[in-house]
Scaffold this motif. Structure first.
Motif, PDB file in Angstrom:
ATOM      1  N   ARG A 143       0.830  -1.207   0.000  1.00  8.93           N
ATOM      2  CA  ARG A 143       0.000   0.000   0.000  1.00  8.93           C
ATOM      3  C   ARG A 143       0.865   1.257   0.000  1.00  8.93           C
ATOM      4  N   ASP A 144       1.969   1.247   0.724  1.00 13.29           N
ATOM      5  CA  ASP A 144       2.866   2.403   0.708  1.00 13.29           C
ATOM      6  C   ASP A 144       3.440   2.630  -0.687  1.00 13.29           C
ATOM      7  N   ALA A 145       3.786   1.548  -1.375  1.00  7.25           N
ATOM      8  CA  ALA A 145       4.325   1.686  -2.732  1.00  7.25           C
ATOM      9  C   ALA A 145       3.288   2.304  -3.663  1.00  7.25           C
ATOM     10  N   ALA A 146       2.026   1.894  -3.512  1.00  7.85           N
ATOM     11  CA  ALA A 146       0.963   2.463  -4.339  1.00  7.85           C
ATOM     12  C   ALA A 146       0.734   3.931  -4.013  1.00  7.85           C
ATOM     13  N   ALA A 147       0.790   4.280  -2.728  1.00 11.53           N
ATOM     14  CA  ALA A 147       0.590   5.673  -2.319  1.00 11.53           C
ATOM     15  C   ALA A 147       1.685   6.566  -2.872  1.00 11.53           C
ATOM     16  N   ILE A 148       2.928   6.102  -2.785  1.00  6.31           N
ATOM     17  CA  ILE A 148       4.048   6.896  -3.293  1.00  6.31           C
ATOM     18  C   ILE A 148       3.941   7.045  -4.808  1.00  6.31           C
ATOM     19  N   SER A 149       3.624   5.966  -5.496  1.00  4.58           N
ATOM     20  CA  SER A 149       3.514   6.024  -6.953  1.00  4.58           C
ATOM     21  C   SER A 149       2.428   6.994  -7.388  1.00  4.58           C
ATOM     22  N   SER A 150       1.303   7.020  -6.659  1.00  7.00           N
ATOM     23  CA  SER A 150       0.191   7.882  -7.058  1.00  7.00           C
ATOM     24  C   SER A 150       0.567   9.353  -6.995  1.00  7.00           C
ATOM     25  N   HIS A 151       1.523   9.690  -6.146  1.00 11.28           N
ATOM     26  CA  HIS A 151       1.931  11.095  -6.031  1.00 11.28           C
ATOM     27  C   HIS A 151       3.143  11.426  -6.885  1.00 11.28           C
ATOM     28  N   TYR A 152       4.134  10.574  -6.872  1.00 12.56           N
ATOM     29  CA  TYR A 152       5.417  10.927  -7.488  1.00 12.56           C
ATOM     30  C   TYR A 152       5.551  10.469  -8.940  1.00 12.56           C
ATOM     31  N   ASP A 153       4.784   9.468  -9.340  1.00 16.31           N
ATOM     32  CA  ASP A 153       4.902   8.975 -10.712  1.00 16.31           C
ATOM     33  C   ASP A 153       3.872   9.644 -11.617  1.00 16.31           C
ATOM     34  N   VAL A 154       3.817  10.964 -11.582  1.00 21.38           N
ATOM     35  CA  VAL A 154       2.911  11.711 -12.462  1.00 21.38           C
ATOM     36  C   VAL A 154       3.679  12.382 -13.591  1.00 21.38           C
ATOM     37  N   GLY A 155       4.966  12.077 -13.708  1.00 23.04           N
ATOM     38  CA  GLY A 155       5.754  12.610 -14.808  1.00 23.04           C
ATOM     39  C   GLY A 155       6.912  13.468 -14.333  1.00 23.04           C
ATOM     40  N   VAL A 229      17.296   5.442  -1.643  1.00 24.03           N
ATOM     41  CA  VAL A 229      16.170   4.527  -1.832  1.00 24.03           C
ATOM     42  C   VAL A 229      14.890   5.334  -2.014  1.00 24.03           C
ATOM     43  N   THR A 230      14.060   4.893  -2.951  1.00 20.68           N
ATOM     44  CA  THR A 230      12.764   5.497  -3.225  1.00 20.68           C
ATOM     45  C   THR A 230      11.807   4.401  -3.652  1.00 20.68           C
ATOM     46  N   LEU A 231      10.522   4.649  -3.479  1.00 23.55           N
ATOM     47  CA  LEU A 231       9.500   3.724  -3.968  1.00 23.55           C
ATOM     48  C   LEU A 231       8.953   4.154  -5.323  1.00 23.55           C
ATOM     49  N   SER A 232       9.447   5.268  -5.848  1.00 27.81           N
ATOM     50  CA  SER A 232       8.989   5.778  -7.129  1.00 27.81           C
ATOM     51  C   SER A 232       9.922   5.311  -8.242  1.00 27.81           C
ATOM     52  N   LYS A 233       9.379   4.551  -9.179  1.00 26.32           N
ATOM     53  CA  LYS A 233      10.199   4.065 -10.285  1.00 26.32           C
ATOM     54  C   LYS A 233      10.637   5.210 -11.188  1.00 26.32           C
ATOM     55  N   GLU A 234       9.763   6.197 -11.400  1.00 28.68           N
ATOM     56  CA  GLU A 234      10.131   7.321 -12.266  1.00 28.68           C
ATOM     57  C   GLU A 234      11.246   8.153 -11.638  1.00 28.68           C
ATOM     58  N   GLN A 235      11.185   8.338 -10.327  1.00 28.87           N
ATOM     59  CA  GLN A 235      12.271   9.059  -9.657  1.00 28.87           C
ATOM     60  C   GLN A 235      13.589   8.319  -9.821  1.00 28.87           C
ATOM     61  N   ALA A 236      13.554   7.002  -9.648  1.00 28.71           N
ATOM     62  CA  ALA A 236      14.787   6.218  -9.726  1.00 28.71           C
ATOM     63  C   ALA A 236      15.402   6.286 -11.120  1.00 28.71           C
ATOM     64  N   VAL A 237      14.571   6.210 -12.146  1.00 28.35           N
ATOM     65  CA  VAL A 237      15.086   6.272 -13.519  1.00 28.35           C
ATOM     66  C   VAL A 237      15.813   7.584 -13.755  1.00 28.35           C
ATOM     67  N   LEU A 238      15.201   8.692 -13.387  1.00 25.74           N
ATOM     68  CA  LEU A 238      15.836   9.991 -13.606  1.00 25.74           C
ATOM     69  C   LEU A 238      17.032  10.178 -12.681  1.00 25.74           C
ATOM     70  N   GLY A 239      16.926   9.701 -11.435  1.00 29.69           N
ATOM     71  CA  GLY A 239      18.045   9.830 -10.507  1.00 29.69           C
ATOM     72  C   GLY A 239      19.292   9.123 -11.012  1.00 29.69           C
ATOM     73  N   ARG A 240      19.116   7.918 -11.554  1.00 25.82           N
ATOM     74  CA  ARG A 240      20.258   7.171 -12.100  1.00 25.82           C
ATOM     75  C   ARG A 240      20.845   7.884 -13.317  1.00 25.82           C
ATOM     76  N   LYS A 241      19.980   8.433 -14.165  1.00 23.73           N
ATOM     77  CA  LYS A 241      20.473   9.152 -15.338  1.00 23.73           C
ATOM     78  C   LYS A 241      21.260  10.391 -14.924  1.00 23.73           C
ATOM     79  N   ARG A 242      20.754  11.110 -13.937  1.00 22.85           N
ATOM     80  CA  ARG A 242      21.463  12.311 -13.474  1.00 22.85           C
ATOM     81  C   ARG A 242      22.826  11.942 -12.907  1.00 22.85           C
ATOM     82  N   ALA A 243      22.887  10.823 -12.169  1.00 22.62           N
ATOM     83  CA  ALA A 243      24.170  10.390 -11.614  1.00 22.62           C
ATOM     84  C   ALA A 243      25.147  10.032 -12.724  1.00 22.62           C
TER      85      ALA A 243
END
Length: 427
Positions: A143-155, A229-243
């Motif tokens: 449920r926490d993963a779904a909650a985080i995704s609903s807010h942070y994975d909007v683009g 660490v993050t539960l947002s897949k979109e954040q992780a993708v961009l974070g890795r690219k920035r690194a």
């Protein structure tokens, strides 16, 4: 008070019932073109009867919020002026959850709706309302993963419009009101690094790392190795690219991982910036205990979190913010947070309140959103852009009025030596 004509004066009566006041400090403009209210006051437009119907079925903050998100009502001027006016009267001024209307008030509201032809079935909530995350055990990993995704994975592009080039989604630290947003965010990141006493080759855990901004700053400026660490897949993708783009992929690792599943300690330091609000009251003791266990003796934890300052009554879980913005989010008082950290065995070294800094930060985000409105709508939806505008503007006023606070708590696991005698001077 100017002369009232058309349906606008009946709208004022209905809004007064919902707000708990007879004096509406707004200029109301109805769908028939009529107006009511003080001349020169901030304008609120009711574009259709559906906005009134939403207030009839949900005569509280949620009904008003749904009407705004759906576009049934609008504030064509300065939203801060409108909110400031509302916050000075009725239930908004009480700094408490809306009390339900009495039976008599509901009867008056119903009669007003009948006279205005607004009766009907309850309108469907706007599609942006986040009901899907309410299934399952609260604060379970799923449920926490779904909650985080609903807010942070909007683009990520949408967030870049709002947050600016820093891509930091937490309170900045401002030298003064004229400090630019990006400079204020860099100042916050560096302040956290100095409080943690980061030194080359330290191993650092960043809990709720977002798009990796703290990890990148710490690795680049202090020579440390960071696991974010993050539960947002979109954040992780961009974070890795920035690194990778910064040439720091060997020092910055971004994981999609629940903090409760991090077991590869010890770490020399831990940062938690704007993440503890997602933990919840029932889990906060386990959160503090788990982070304690991941620290080496003498290691420091910097916990940066919003606090609830409006007394013992917590925010209504069915109000706008939980349903549209942070599902399952819980703002805890500073007392509760300190108690959890100390009960886990951590020694609190310093507490710094940044309440007014968050007001400035949120106003800057609102300005970014409004200046890029058409692009924000294109990237998400008009309803989603309205959600962010409403929540950020309302939150800014909440911090400025003292309803909410934000605090950086610096704590240390005992056993590795003493901090300096005058920590603030050293920082």
């Amino acid at each position: 008070m100017t002369k009232r004509t058309g349906v606008a004066h009946r709208l004022a009566e209905a809004l007064g019932i919902v707000l708990g006041t007879q004096e509406i400090p707004l200029r109301l403009r109805a769908w028939d073109g009529s107006e009511a209210g003080p001349a020169g006051a901030p304008v609120i437009e009711f574009r259709s009867r559906r906005g009134l119907r939403r207030m009839l079925w949900s005569p509280n903050q949620l009904g008003l919020s749904r009407a705004y998100v759906a576009g049934d009502i609008d504030g064509p001027g300065d939203l801060f002026e409108s909110f400031s006016a509302l916050s000075s009267v009725g239930k908004f001024a009480e700094l408490k959850a809306f009390r339900p209307p009495t039976l008599g008030e509901r009867s008056r509201l119903l009669r007003t709706a009948v006279r205005m032809g607004a009766l009907g079935l309850p309108p469907a909530p706007p599609p942006e309302e986040m009901n899907v995350t309410r299934f399952g055990r609260k604060h379970s990993r799923k449920r926490d993963a779904a909650a985080i995704s609903s807010h942070y994975d909007v683009g990520n592009d949408f967030y870049a419009l709002v947050l600016g080039t820093s891509m930091v989604y937490s309170c900045a630290v401002w030298e003064d009101e004229n400090t630019g947003l990006d400079a204020a965010q860099v100042a916050k990141l560096d302040l956290v690094c100095r409080k943690l006493d980061l030194r080359p080759d330290m191993r650092v855990l960043d809990v709720g790392c977002g798009w990796g901004s703290f990890a990148l700053h710490a690795a680049r400026s202090y020579g440390v190795d960071v696991v974010g660490v993050t539960l947002s897949k979109e954040q992780a993708v961009l974070g890795r690219k920035r690194a990778a783009d910064a040439g720091l992929a060997d020092r910055v690792e971004i994981r999609v991982q629940d903090y409760r599943d991090v077991t590869d300690g010890p770490f020399d330091a831990i940062s938690s910036i704007g993440m503890a609000e997602h933990v919840g009251r029932e889990q906060i003791a386990n959160y503090a205990s788990h982070l304690f266990g991941l620290l080496r003796p003498g290691g420091r934890l910097l916990n940066h979190a919003i606090s609830w300052n409006a007394g013992d009554m917590p925010p209504d879980p069915d109000s706008f913010i939980p349903r549209y913005v942070f599902p399952d989010g819980e703002m805890l008082s500073l007392t509760v947070m300190l108690g959890a950290l100390e009960s886990a065995g951590l020694e609190v070294l310093d507490v710094e309140a940044l309440r007014l800094h968050y007001g400035l930060t949120l106003r800057a985000w609102v300005r970014n959103l409004e200046e890029n409105w058409d692009e924000a709508v294109r990237l998400t939806s008009e309803g989603r852009a309205r959600v962010w505008r409403l929540y950020m503007a309302a939150s800014a006023l909440g911090f400025e009025r003292g309803l909410n606070g934000v605090n950086q708590v610096l704590a240390q696991r005992p056993g590795g030596g003493n901090p300096p005698l005058r920590l603030r001077e050293w920082i």
